[in-house]
Scaffold this motif. Structure first.
Motif, PDB file in Angstrom:
ATOM      1  N   PRO A  39       0.845  -1.193   0.000  1.00 43.60           N
ATOM      2  CA  PRO A  39       0.000   0.000   0.000  1.00 43.60           C
ATOM      3  C   PRO A  39       0.890   1.257   0.000  1.00 43.60           C
ATOM      4  CG  PRO A  39      -0.103  -1.139   2.120  1.00 43.60           C
ATOM      5  CD  PRO A  39       0.650  -2.031   1.202  1.00 43.60           C
ATOM      6  N   GLY A  40       0.441   2.281  -0.697  1.00 45.81           N
ATOM      7  CA  GLY A  40       1.249   3.492  -0.786  1.00 45.81           C
ATOM      8  C   GLY A  40       2.029   3.524  -2.081  1.00 45.81           C
ATOM      9  N   PHE A  41       2.281   2.345  -2.665  1.00 49.43           N
ATOM     10  CA  PHE A  41       3.004   2.280  -3.922  1.00 49.43           C
ATOM     11  C   PHE A  41       2.088   1.738  -5.018  1.00 49.43           C
ATOM     12  CE2 PHE A  41       6.665   0.298  -6.483  1.00 49.43           C
ATOM     13  CZ  PHE A  41       6.982   1.494  -7.085  1.00 49.43           C
ATOM     14  N   LYS A  42       1.200   0.827  -4.605  1.00 48.28           N
ATOM     15  CA  LYS A  42       0.275   0.228  -5.570  1.00 48.28           C
ATOM     16  C   LYS A  42      -0.815   1.222  -5.941  1.00 48.28           C
ATOM     17  CE  LYS A  42      -3.167  -3.505  -5.625  1.00 48.28           C
ATOM     18  NZ  LYS A  42      -4.214  -2.600  -6.028  1.00 48.28           N
ATOM     19  N   ARG A  43      -1.058   1.345  -7.243  1.00 51.98           N
ATOM     20  CA  ARG A  43      -2.131   2.206  -7.695  1.00 51.98           C
ATOM     21  C   ARG A  43      -3.451   1.503  -7.417  1.00 51.98           C
ATOM     22  NH1 ARG A  43      -2.191   3.062 -13.771  1.00 51.98           N
ATOM     23  NH2 ARG A  43      -0.085   2.270 -13.481  1.00 51.98           N
ATOM     24  N   PRO A  44      -4.430   2.183  -6.835  1.00 49.47           N
ATOM     25  CA  PRO A  44      -5.701   1.510  -6.522  1.00 49.47           C
ATOM     26  C   PRO A  44      -6.332   0.940  -7.793  1.00 49.47           C
ATOM     27  CG  PRO A  44      -5.621   3.706  -5.538  1.00 49.47           C
ATOM     28  CD  PRO A  44      -4.425   3.590  -6.420  1.00 49.47           C
ATOM     29  N   GLU A  45      -7.071  -0.141  -7.636  1.00 50.13           N
ATOM     30  CA  GLU A  45      -7.810  -0.763  -8.746  1.00 50.13           C
ATOM     31  C   GLU A  45      -6.893  -1.256  -9.859  1.00 50.13           C
ATOM     32  OE1 GLU A  45     -11.374  -0.448  -8.418  1.00 50.13           O
ATOM     33  OE2 GLU A  45     -10.869   0.558  -6.539  1.00 50.13           O
ATOM     34  N   SER A  46      -5.648  -1.556  -9.540  1.00 56.76           N
ATOM     35  CA  SER A  46      -4.773  -2.062 -10.599  1.00 56.76           C
ATOM     36  C   SER A  46      -3.746  -2.995  -9.989  1.00 56.76           C
ATOM     37  CB  SER A  46      -4.057  -0.921 -11.306  1.00 56.76           C
ATOM     38  OG  SER A  46      -2.937  -0.528 -10.555  1.00 56.76           O
ATOM     39  N   GLU A  47      -2.992  -3.640 -10.841  1.00 58.65           N
ATOM     40  CA  GLU A  47      -1.917  -4.497 -10.359  1.00 58.65           C
ATOM     41  C   GLU A  47      -0.575  -3.859 -10.687  1.00 58.65           C
ATOM     42  OE1 GLU A  47      -2.624  -8.695 -11.288  1.00 58.65           O
ATOM     43  OE2 GLU A  47      -3.643  -8.540  -9.357  1.00 58.65           O
ATOM     44  N   SER A  48      -0.594  -2.523 -10.760  1.00 59.45           N
ATOM     45  CA  SER A  48       0.639  -1.797 -11.071  1.00 59.45           C
ATOM     46  C   SER A  48       0.919  -0.764  -9.995  1.00 59.45           C
ATOM     47  CB  SER A  48       0.502  -1.077 -12.414  1.00 59.45           C
ATOM     48  OG  SER A  48       0.219  -1.997 -13.430  1.00 59.45           O
ATOM     49  N   SER A  49       2.160  -0.241 -10.047  1.00 60.54           N
ATOM     50  CA  SER A  49       2.527   0.800  -9.093  1.00 60.54           C
ATOM     51  C   SER A  49       2.006   2.148  -9.596  1.00 60.54           C
ATOM     52  CB  SER A  49       4.047   0.859  -8.990  1.00 60.54           C
ATOM     53  OG  SER A  49       4.559   1.373 -10.199  1.00 60.54           O
TER      54      SER A  49
END
Lengths: 379, 310
Positions: free
Chosen positions: A167-177
């Motif tokens: 959390p904090g690096f992961k873009r919400p609603e995605s599997e990417s940063s």
């Protein structure tokens, strides 16, 4: 005159460039045969591929964008190869480079040019260390670099996914940063080409407008500079001389007073850094983020093929990378245009590498042809 | 608790199986002196041919056999290059990996109307499970032993290969050719023939490994199915010091990590499975660093043999 001719012929037979060109030719023919068997017209397919590379400036730009990371991972493999080490780990080093580039590119807030430099330096250092681990394990514990780098590839893969999902690096609603900040981007005129003035100017320059539709970046230039650097280090410096002599004959080098263990570590650090820069270029110039990886993406493995096709020379990598990038970018077009299997490209590449592995066979073919021609001349 | 343990053991066995076949392939090839980095490609084509023949014939055993043959055919290329033409074996292996993946996907698009995924094999046509319904459902023995036939075959193959390598004349010849081909040649052993046999066998085993994946663990082939398992098997073989039983233990270790990860995932315990997945690779490095002592490959491993050379 006659002797001159034969020496030229001998030169051709012995030169590795003609081996490579022969292998490329056989590869393309094999791809054609595969298509024929599958019921497609190979000429049509190659036509589609060629048009997909050259028919628009944008396509050429994309080909170069595809080729750039492969040239760099190829350089990484070449560097290790020339010093007697087989770097299967460019894959993992690439992952680490891309990951660190994204972390620094997103979390650090620096002025534009400085940010890019910091991103590249940290990525190179991190993946240099990653590669260096394999060198150290070989030097200190005799663990074969092939196995160490395979293990490090997987560790890098899972580490990447672990960090991307934090959390904090992961873009919400995605599997990417999250995406890197604009100040860390190496895309050419990224902001300008989307600005009103840029759009206006580009509409008057259709060729540039077309090129700028692709995410053109400074990566290709960096790749050429790196190739020059690799060539320079290997051929013009004491370090390069030492590394190459270790690659040539470990025992002789040791006898000659070269610290073989240190050389192995140094070589792998540099190889790792080169692959890491490839990762950084990919992130800062194209993807702008890192994603959860279900499987290896293959930049490192493709780099092995690029290095081999490039004859393990610094500048050979540029041409091999472009060939590979072109096939990878335009190859899938035959799927859309003709419904022909795009994997023909992998068969072509595999065949090229296969024939590069057997210079003895290629030499045999060459000499047989030369002999037959000679006999004909006698008659 | 006991059932959890049984579940972990069961999944470990299942996931280790494809690796065991493939690693045994590596053991045969490298004991004869031919490095086989192409295991990944041979495994891939085995997985594809297995899934395809399985789908069209409905006979898992025929499919399994066909997978072995496909792996063997691809290995023949590696043998031609590395034995007859004294190729750089690593380079040839890299080529095999490209070819294995390329040919599989190419053929898949031909046989499955443009798709790189084969159609699933119906449940009745998957590998049989010899101990199915023998124990009460979800009992300890059911969880551990209710495995696909390929699992048992893998362990039998370990025994067979161990016996052949260390107790038979053929095994002695394979090892002689891998340790000192010149001496073997002097004794009248046909180095080329033995190496051809060993390399082709390694492809057959790797093909079985791929099929154990696509016919048992899952029921079709897709591009990411093998992704790296051939390389893990290669590592397991080195980890197991080029011996069948050693390779088996190493494969079980990799399988166990996967089994534990699956178990933890199913319980919803919040341990990052990514970190857990890293464990076998870190362990391998740590163990190689000193806990098992230096592993030495067969002396002539990777060295092409040229008749009449020095």
């Amino acid at each position: 005159m006659a002797s001159n001719k034969s020496s030229l012929k001998e030169k051709l037979i012995s030169s590795s460039l003609s081996f490579t060109l022969f292998s490329v030719l056989v590869g393309l023919i094999t791809g054609a045969i595969a298509l024929l068997i599958a019921g497609y017209n190979p000429l049509e397919a190659y036509g589609v591929i060629l048009r997909g590379i050259f028919s628009k400036p944008k396509y050429i730009a994309w080909t170069i964008i595809y080729a750039t990371p492969l040239i760099m991972t190829g350089l990484s493999v070449t560097f290790a190869f020339r010093t007697g080490l087989f770097n299967i780990g460019a894959e993992g080093q690439f992952i680490i480079g891309a990951l660190v580039a994204t972390l620094i590119g997103y979390f650090l807030n620096l002025p534009p040019v400085i940010h890019v430099i910091v991103v590249f330096l940290t990525a190179a250092i991190a993946s240099g260390i990653w590669g260096g681990i394999a060198g150290y394990l070989k030097a200190k514990f005799g663990i074969h670099e092939v196995i160490a780098t395979i293990m490090l590839n997987w560790i890098a893969l899972y580490l990447n996914t672990y960090i991307v999902m934090l959390p904090g690096f992961k873009r919400p609603e995605s599997e990417s940063s999250y995406k890197i900040l604009d100040s860390a981007s190496t895309m050419i005129l990224k902001g300008w080409k989307e600005s009103e003035a840029g759009i206006q100017w580009l509409s008057n320059h259709p060729i540039l407008k077309d090129i700028f539709k692709a995410p053109v970046n400074w990566g290709f230039l960096i790749a050429i500079l790196l190739a020059a650097l690799v060539w320079y280090i290997l051929n013009k410096t004491t370090l390069g001389y030492e590394l190459r002599s270790v690659g040539f004959n470990k025992y002789a080098a040791e006898y000659g007073g070269i610290n073989v263990d240190k050389s192995m570590v140094t070589s792998m650090v540099i190889a790792g850094a080169l692959a890491g820069i490839a990762g950084a270029v990919q992130v800062t110039g194209y993807t702008e983020c890192v994603s959860k990886l279900a499987a290896m993406e293959g930049y490192g493995f493709d780099g092995i093929a690029v290095s081999l096709i490039g004859g393990n020379t610094a500048f050979g990598n540029i041409f091999a990378g472009l060939l590979f990038g072109a096939l990878k970018y335009a190859g899938p077009n035959i799927q859309f245009a003709l419904n022909a299997p795009a994997e023909m490209v992998d068969i072509v590449i595999g065949t090229i590498v296969f024939f590069i592995a057997i210079p003895k066979f290629v030499k045999m073919v060459f000499t047989t042809f030369a002999k037959e021609r000679g006999e004909k001349n006698v008659k | 608790m006991l059932n959890s343990l049984a579940f972990i053991i069961g999944t470990t066995l299942m996931y280790s199986t494809p690796l065991i076949y493939t690693a045994l392939g590596g053991v045969v090839s490298e004991n004869s002196g031919v490095v086989n980095i192409g295991l990944e490609g041979m495994m891939t084509i085995g997985a594809f041919i297995g899934a395809t023949v399985g789908y069209y014939s409905g006979n898992p055993w025929l499919a399994f056999l066909a997978a072995g043959i496909a792996g063997g055919v691809l290995a023949l290329l590696h043998a031609v290059a590395s034995v007859t033409f004294a190729a750089d074996q690593v380079v040839s292996g890299i080529a095999i990996n490209f070819l294995g993946a390329g040919i599989s996907l190419f053929l898949s698009r031909m046989f499955f109307s443009g798709s790189v995924m084969t159609k699933p094999i119906s449940l009745d046509h998957k590998m049989p499970r010899p101990f199915n319904n023998m124990f009460a459902e979800n009992s300890f023995f059911d969880l551990v032993l209710n495995q696909y036939a390929t699992v048992y075959l893998a362990f039998i193959l370990v025994l067979v290969l161990w016996y052949v390598l260390y107790k038979t004349k053929l095994g002695l010849r394979i090892r002689a050719v891998g340790e000192h081909p010149r001496a073997a040649d002097t004794l009248g052993i046909d180095v080329f023939k033995i190496r051809y046999l060993a390399v082709i066998l390694s492809g057959v085993f790797a093909g079985f490994g791929g099929a154990a994946m696509s016919l048992a663990i899952v029921s079709n082939f897709r591009p990411t199915l093998i992704s790296g398992h051939g390389f893990i098997a290669l590592a397991a073989m080195i980890f197991g010091k080029w011996r069948p039983q050693g390779a088996m233990w190493a494969c079980l270790l990799f399988g166990a990590a996967q089994g534990i990860a699956v178990y933890l995932g199913s319980t919803g315990i919040q341990i990052p499975t990514q970190l857990l997945s890293m464990l076998p690779y870190v362990l391998t490095l740590l163990i190689l660093m000193g806990f098992v002592g230096k592993a030495t490959a067969p002396a002539a491993d990777g060295v092409p043999y040229e008749k009449g050379g020095k």
